[in-house]
Design a protein around this motif. Structure first.
Motif, short mmCIF file in Angstrom:
data_model
loop_
_atom_site.label_atom_id
_atom_site.label_comp_id
_atom_site.label_asym_id
_atom_site.label_seq_id
_atom_site.Cartn_x
_atom_site.Cartn_y
_atom_site.Cartn_z
N LEU A 1 -5.06 -4.17 -3.65
CA LEU A 1 -5.70 -3.93 -4.30
C LEU A 1 -5.59 -2.37 -4.59
CD1 LEU A 1 -7.91 -5.10 -6.27
CD2 LEU A 1 -9.60 -4.27 -4.45
N VAL A 2 -5.12 -1.71 -5.69
CA VAL A 2 -4.98 -0.51 -6.22
C VAL A 2 -5.65 0.11 -6.27
CG1 VAL A 2 -2.80 -0.06 -6.05
CG2 VAL A 2 -3.31 -1.22 -8.22
N GLY A 3 -7.22 -0.81 -7.34
CA GLY A 3 -8.33 -0.33 -7.92
C GLY A 3 -8.78 0.42 -7.44
N ILE A 4 -9.24 0.77 -6.42
CA ILE A 4 -9.89 1.47 -5.50
C ILE A 4 -9.32 3.87 -6.01
CG2 ILE A 4 -10.09 2.60 -3.27
CD1 ILE A 4 -9.93 -0.21 -1.99
N GLU A 5 -8.19 3.00 -5.65
CA GLU A 5 -7.43 4.27 -6.42
C GLU A 5 -7.92 4.92 -7.91
OE1 GLU A 5 -6.15 2.02 -4.42
OE2 GLU A 5 -5.40 3.64 -2.64
N MET B 1 -13.21 -9.41 -1.80
CA MET B 1 -12.78 -8.34 -1.11
C MET B 1 -13.87 -7.34 -1.89
SD MET B 1 -8.02 -7.45 -1.24
CE MET B 1 -7.73 -6.16 -0.26
N PHE B 2 -14.56 -8.85 -3.35
CA PHE B 2 -14.99 -8.12 -3.60
C PHE B 2 -16.63 -8.44 -3.36
CE2 PHE B 2 -11.26 -8.87 -5.94
CZ PHE B 2 -11.00 -7.02 -6.77
N LYS C 1 -7.75 -2.82 3.27
CA LYS C 1 -7.25 -4.69 3.63
C LYS C 1 -5.28 -5.57 2.47
CE LYS C 1 -9.41 -8.03 4.03
NZ LYS C 1 -10.63 -9.49 3.87
N SER C 2 -4.62 -5.75 3.13
CA SER C 2 -3.75 -6.09 2.27
C SER C 2 -3.96 -7.64 1.63
CB SER C 2 -2.36 -6.88 3.28
OG SER C 2 -1.83 -5.37 3.18
N PHE C 3 -3.66 -8.06 0.25
CA PHE C 3 -4.09 -9.33 0.31
C PHE C 3 -3.50 -9.84 1.13
CE2 PHE C 3 -3.63 -7.78 -4.66
CZ PHE C 3 -4.54 -7.46 -4.53
#
Lengths: 226, 226
Positions: free
Chosen positions: A149-153, A190-191, A218-220
């Motif tokens: 998930l690249v949302g965090i970055e 993850m959410f 974590k990875s998908f």
DNA sequence: GCAAAAGTGTTGGCTATACACCCATGT
DNA sequence: ACATGGGTGTATAGCCAACACTTTTGC
């Protein structure tokens, strides 16, 4: 092999492909080259690798000085070693990409360097081989976004699934089905759903979500296809 | 930035993770370090990047001198830049992996260098950070094998599906279902069935296949999961 | 009421996996 | 005849893309 002192030494540059997410588009931070050769073309942020400095540290130093940011997500992309790639001197380039959180960087500092944010779908002419560096970075980023998930970055701590989808659309440069995207991402568990709604983007309002702390890096479960 | 001459120069090494497929196992060509520090540990084939030489050319030069081979499949893996990684001097390392066709290399030349083939599932102790270089190379090779057919690079021109499956089993270090593997690979339409059988491995005999010329460097339609 | 985004449900096609089963042949 | 690997078929489960449909609410 042990006669280190006899060998040729080289200039080693560290170049950073800086991704930022602004106005629902993926952007690159570039600066115009002010001197010949290739004056007027655009260039990545870069600098030379110093003594007793790892390339990671070097990249962080460059990002600090141009954006003011300390903690930035960095990833190795590739190395570029063609002896003629830089017309002025023989320089090896080590390339990273960086992900900058929306509006966390120092706009004044950015302007000071004459830098400019360019949307990835309308990029200017680059110096040397910087275009290839950007292309490879895009590919790496897309691969990473399929695994993690690249949302965090790239997003603020709280975001709606619509915002997350927009980000992924910007990364893959294509429209994604809202319903399917939602189900796919939520299925990863993850959410964390928050009890706050964003009512700006729609009349009904969309719930904000947050990435669970336990699944930060974590990875998908599988390779996602977008 | 334009004052190139003021900047620190660095020693740049090119290290090669050399994969070979022997006796139905993936092997690495390594050589023992004969001097301190880290004497007795094993090392990748490497050398220093020379003047006016790209790292690709450098890697090819190293492979030529240690295996006699000219045309070798090469792929960039990563760069290693920790200032303390090499105890003797500050050396940047650019890492490639190489794929060597079975029995095409010069065995005498290999022996001359004191080199030894190690099966990837039983590797010796490495010097410095060479273990991480190998690990990353394995990951890259597995990724590549999921996207492209690696048979061309590691097998003889003619091969049975059993041989190809053994190769993939060696790359992914796990057993694959014979029937499913066969169907999966043949569904790509990248193979040409020959009218010759290999009767050594079985009583019934298995047909030899060849990669169609038109699909030499083609990707699989989708990412294959093995 | 209508438009527009949020969110849910359904379906058909494809892929992966497990595994049954027939084939050919050297011993 | 039988063991062994070659090769084919089938059944099930999961994923993905397309898209229909319902919900909510500001205008």
């Amino acid at each position: 092999m042990e006669d280190y002192y006899k060998k040729t030494k080289h200039l080693v540059a560290v170049d950073c492909v800086i991704f930022g997410y602004k106005k629902e588009q993926l952007h690159l931070l570039l600066y115009p080259r002010g001197f010949e050769p290739a004056k007027g073309k655009w260039s990545l942020m870069g600098g030379f690798l110093q003594d007793k400095e790892s390339s990671d540290d070097s990249a962080r130093r460059i990002l600090k000085s141009t954006t003011g940011l300390m903690d930035v997500y960095l990833e190795q992309v590739a190395f570029f070693t063609n002896p003629l790639r830089d017309k002025a001197a023989r320089v090896i380039s080590l390339v990273y990409y960086a992900l900058l959180k929306e509006d966390k960087y120092d706009e004044t500092l950015v302007r000071e360097h004459g830098a400019h944010w360019w949307p990835v779908n309308k990029l200017p002419d680059f110096i040397f081989d910087h275009e290839e560096m950007v292309r490879k970075s895009m590919e790496k980023l897309q691969l990473k976004a399929s695994i993690n998930l690249v949302g965090i970055e790239l997003l603020p701590e709280m975001f709606t699934l619509q915002q997350l989808r927009n980000l992924y659309e910007a990364i893959f440069q294509k429209k994604l089905d809202p319903g399917n995207f939602r189900k796919k991402l939520l299925s990863t568990d993850m959410f964390e759903k928050l009890n706050i709604k964003n009512t700006k983007a729609s009349k009904k309002g969309a719930y904000y979500y947050r990435v669970k702390v336990t699944s930060q890096n974590k990875s998908f479960d599988r390779l996602m296809k977008f």
